[in-house]
Design an enzyme around this catalytic site. Structure first.
Site, mmCIF file in Angstrom:
data_model
loop_
_atom_site.group_PDB
_atom_site.id
_atom_site.type_symbol
_atom_site.label_atom_id
_atom_site.label_comp_id
_atom_site.label_asym_id
_atom_site.label_seq_id
_atom_site.Cartn_x
_atom_site.Cartn_y
_atom_site.Cartn_z
ATOM 1 N N ARG A 126 0.814 -1.233 0.000
ATOM 2 C CA ARG A 126 0.000 0.000 0.000
ATOM 3 C C ARG A 126 0.843 1.277 0.000
ATOM 4 N NH1 ARG A 126 -2.758 -3.212 3.568
ATOM 5 N NH2 ARG A 126 -4.562 -4.192 2.625
ATOM 6 N N LYS A 148 3.501 11.678 -10.702
ATOM 7 C CA LYS A 148 2.660 10.804 -11.540
ATOM 8 C C LYS A 148 3.436 9.540 -11.876
ATOM 9 C CE LYS A 148 0.053 13.774 -14.630
ATOM 10 N NZ LYS A 148 -0.257 13.836 -16.062
ATOM 11 N N GLU A 190 10.478 19.103 -24.186
ATOM 12 C CA GLU A 190 9.659 19.324 -22.978
ATOM 13 C C GLU A 190 10.032 20.666 -22.327
ATOM 14 O OE1 GLU A 190 7.079 17.629 -22.143
ATOM 15 O OE2 GLU A 190 7.336 15.531 -22.736
ATOM 16 N N GLU A 242 -4.069 17.298 -11.099
ATOM 17 C CA GLU A 242 -4.517 17.570 -12.467
ATOM 18 C C GLU A 242 -6.021 17.755 -12.595
ATOM 19 O OE1 GLU A 242 -2.065 15.720 -15.486
ATOM 20 O OE2 GLU A 242 -3.814 15.569 -16.764
ATOM 21 N N ARG A 246 -2.915 21.971 -14.082
ATOM 22 C CA ARG A 246 -1.810 21.078 -14.427
ATOM 23 C C ARG A 246 -1.936 20.588 -15.872
ATOM 24 N NH1 ARG A 246 0.991 16.375 -10.648
ATOM 25 N NH2 ARG A 246 2.320 15.547 -12.275
ATOM 26 N N HIS A 257 0.609 12.303 -28.263
ATOM 27 C CA HIS A 257 0.286 10.926 -27.864
ATOM 28 C C HIS A 257 -0.312 10.149 -29.030
ATOM 29 C CE1 HIS A 257 0.111 11.863 -23.286
ATOM 30 N NE2 HIS A 257 1.256 11.313 -23.616
HETATM 31 N N1 LIG Z 1 5.328 10.757 -14.934
HETATM 32 C C1 LIG Z 1 5.308 11.840 -15.661
HETATM 33 O O1 LIG Z 1 4.860 12.899 -15.241
HETATM 34 C C2 LIG Z 1 5.880 11.776 -17.054
HETATM 35 C C3 LIG Z 1 6.106 12.956 -17.767
HETATM 36 C C4 LIG Z 1 6.682 12.865 -19.029
HETATM 37 C C5 LIG Z 1 7.017 11.627 -19.559
HETATM 38 N N2 LIG Z 1 6.775 10.499 -18.837
HETATM 39 C C6 LIG Z 1 7.129 9.178 -19.364
HETATM 40 O O2 LIG Z 1 8.546 9.136 -19.558
HETATM 41 C C7 LIG Z 1 8.826 8.131 -20.520
HETATM 42 C C8 LIG Z 1 9.910 8.614 -21.453
HETATM 43 O O3 LIG Z 1 11.087 8.814 -20.703
HETATM 44 P P1 LIG Z 1 12.507 8.939 -21.412
HETATM 45 O O4 LIG Z 1 12.386 9.873 -22.553
HETATM 46 O O5 LIG Z 1 13.475 9.218 -20.348
HETATM 47 O O6 LIG Z 1 12.716 7.516 -22.093
HETATM 48 P P2 LIG Z 1 13.404 6.157 -21.588
HETATM 49 O O7 LIG Z 1 13.215 5.951 -20.157
HETATM 50 O O8 LIG Z 1 12.887 5.115 -22.518
HETATM 51 O O9 LIG Z 1 14.948 6.387 -21.872
HETATM 52 C C9 LIG Z 1 15.378 6.556 -23.209
HETATM 53 C C10 LIG Z 1 16.602 5.710 -23.505
HETATM 54 O O10 LIG Z 1 17.726 6.310 -22.874
HETATM 55 C C11 LIG Z 1 18.512 5.318 -22.230
HETATM 56 N N3 LIG Z 1 19.209 6.001 -21.139
HETATM 57 C C12 LIG Z 1 18.694 6.448 -19.976
HETATM 58 N N4 LIG Z 1 19.598 7.145 -19.307
HETATM 59 C C13 LIG Z 1 20.727 7.136 -20.039
HETATM 60 C C14 LIG Z 1 22.021 7.713 -19.884
HETATM 61 N N5 LIG Z 1 22.315 8.511 -18.845
HETATM 62 N N6 LIG Z 1 22.945 7.500 -20.849
HETATM 63 C C15 LIG Z 1 22.637 6.737 -21.934
HETATM 64 N N7 LIG Z 1 21.443 6.195 -22.149
HETATM 65 C C16 LIG Z 1 20.496 6.390 -21.206
HETATM 66 C C17 LIG Z 1 17.530 4.261 -21.820
HETATM 67 O O11 LIG Z 1 18.151 3.040 -21.663
HETATM 68 C C18 LIG Z 1 16.535 4.281 -22.994
HETATM 69 O O12 LIG Z 1 16.970 3.429 -24.006
HETATM 70 C C19 LIG Z 1 7.514 7.819 -21.229
HETATM 71 O O13 LIG Z 1 7.065 6.549 -20.830
HETATM 72 C C20 LIG Z 1 6.568 8.900 -20.724
HETATM 73 O O14 LIG Z 1 5.238 8.450 -20.648
HETATM 74 C C21 LIG Z 1 6.218 10.550 -17.601
#
Ligand SMILES: NC(=O)c1ccc[n+]([C@@H]2O[C@H](COP(=O)([O-])OP(=O)(O)OC[C@H]3O[C@@H](n4cnc5c(N)ncnc54)[C@H](O)[C@@H]3O)[C@@H](O)[C@H]2O)c1
Length: 369
Positions: A126, A148, A190, A242, A246, A257
């Site tokens: 939990r 989130k 972003e 949200e 937000r 998306h």
């Molecule tokens: N929770 C939220 O508020 C929120 C907001 C925006 C996005 N997201 C989510 O975030 C995700 C995307 O995140 P992302 O863009 O970080 O993608 P990701 O986590 O897939 O990382 C991208 C790639 O970078 C590699 N990587 C990570 N760190 C590295 C480093 N320091 N050096 C070399 N390679 C590295 C990973 O292995 C992966 O292949 C999506 O699922 C999206 O929905 C969530």
């Protein structure tokens, strides 16, 4: 906002308390007291991916030394990590390893690892504590901030999740030096997003330092990450779950998306899809107050950051996917755009006919006015 020798300390206040956020080049080499105290004498489960662990795992040594026990748990790279079967595997692993309510999860990876690890921590017994150590630019400026968490279902991305705030966040911009340049660009979109709807000075700061940022210069990245985080903190504090404001953070995300979904998450990175989504939303914005200069500034910055070409996409497929967007409410879709630079607006009164026509124009030439 306070500055230590080389790090910037921020704080996000939320209904469950507050989350200290440290941003800096090399910040993992000087973890904050809050972070060290959170790890002290606890059973720690560090959720990470093989690539991140291989590149940067040794940087966790100081934290590992403070823990009572430490286990690194690897999950698949990218979106494949955000899966209920992966979450279940981690919950079972935590139980087998003696995880308790006072155990701690560390999320060490990109946004996918952070979303998954936060979800796993939020559901385990939990809800147990977790800490975000984001390793991509996108995760540092966005995904790790705001509480989130989610995993995906085949029907829709991020469709099962919860709000669960981390105990602390640490964004070390040195970690970004190993990122694929396309991942850096993805994160910068972003930053452009939050600049356009809330913090317009960020746009000029990114313009001025763009070549250093794209070269993953940790010192140049740190103040930009901190400013983007601060902007997100202010928006989230005003509307933690949200209900309303937000949703400004969804600028570029409705069509973004949909673009990700039609290509089955294989052609465009999240940030790239948001880049295209912003180009679309700028068209709506131009008819609703945003001047030509403002639209040109955002479009030109998106162009300079650099988008890959958009593959074949049909208007019908995009329309179908936008309707399924989880931000759609019963009353209809809410569109987000800047009505002036730095002033985001949420608009639920755009009729489908205009959206369809604008999608057609956008797909014919995403870059034109
Ligand atoms: N929770 C939220 O508020 C929120 C907001 C925006 C996005 N997201 C989510 O975030 C995700 C995307 O995140 P992302 O863009 O970080 O993608 P990701 O986590 O897939 O990382 C991208 C790639 O970078 C590699 N990587 C990570 N760190 C590295 C480093 N320091 N050096 C070399 N390679 C590295 C990973 O292995 C992966 O292949 C999506 O699922 C999206 O929905 C969530």
């Amino acid at each position: 906002m306070t500055n230590s020798a080389s790090a910037i300390d921020l704080e996000l206040r939320h209904p469950a308390g507050s989350t200290p956020i440290r941003v800096g080049a090399g910040a993992l080499r000087e973890p904050s007291e809050e972070l060290l105290n959170a790890v002290d004498e606890r059973s720690v489960f560090a959720i990470t991916s093989p690539a991140v662990r291989g590149l940067h795992g040794t940087r966790l040594a100081e934290l590992e030394a403070r823990a009572a026990s430490w286990q690194a748990l690897e999950v698949p790279e990218g979106e494949r990590a955000k899966d209920l079967t992966v979450a279940e595997g981690l919950w079972r692993e935590l139980l087998r390893a003696g995880g308790k309510r006072d155990s701690l999860v560390l999320a060490f990876g990109g946004g996918t690892v952070g979303d998954l690890a936060g979800f796993v921590a939020g559901g385990f017994l939990r809800g147990i504590d977790y800490i975000q150590l984001p390793t991509t630019l996108l995760a540092q400026v966005d995904a790790a901030i705001g509480g989130k968490t989610a995993v995906n279902l085949p029907e829709a991305k991020n469709s099962v999740g919860l709000f669960h705030h981390p105990r602390a966040v640490l964004c070390d911009t040195e970690l970004l030096s190993t990122l694929d340049p396309a991942e850096l660009r993805s994160g910068l979109f972003e930053v452009v997003k939050i600049g356009a709807i809330y913090a317009p000075d960020l746009l000029s700061r990114v313009e001025e330092r763009l070549s250093s940022l794209l070269a993953a210069d940790a010192e140049a990245l740190a103040p930009i990450v901190a400013a983007a985080v601060q902007a997100k903190v202010e928006i989230v504090e005003a509307d933690p779950e949200e209900a309303d404001r937000r949703r400004l953070l969804n600028f570029g995300h409705t069509v973004g998306h949909a673009l990700e979904a039609v290509s089955d998450y294989r052609e465009l990175r999240h940030g790239e899809a948001v880049g295209y989504g912003m180009l679309f939303a700028l068209r709506l914005a131009r008819r609703r107050g945003l001047g030509a200069d403002g639209a040109d500034q955002v479009r030109e910055l998106i162009r300079r950051v650099g988008l890959p070409p958009l593959g074949e996409v049909s208007v019908a497929a995009l329309l179908q996917r936008t309707a399924r967007d989880k931000k759609a409410r019963q009353a209809g879709l809410a569109w987000v755009y800047p009505s002036a630079l730095g002033e985001g607006r949420i608009d639920s009164a755009i009729d489908l006919e205009e959206i369809e026509r604008t999608l057609r124009e956008f797909l014919a030439d995403p870059w034109s006015e």
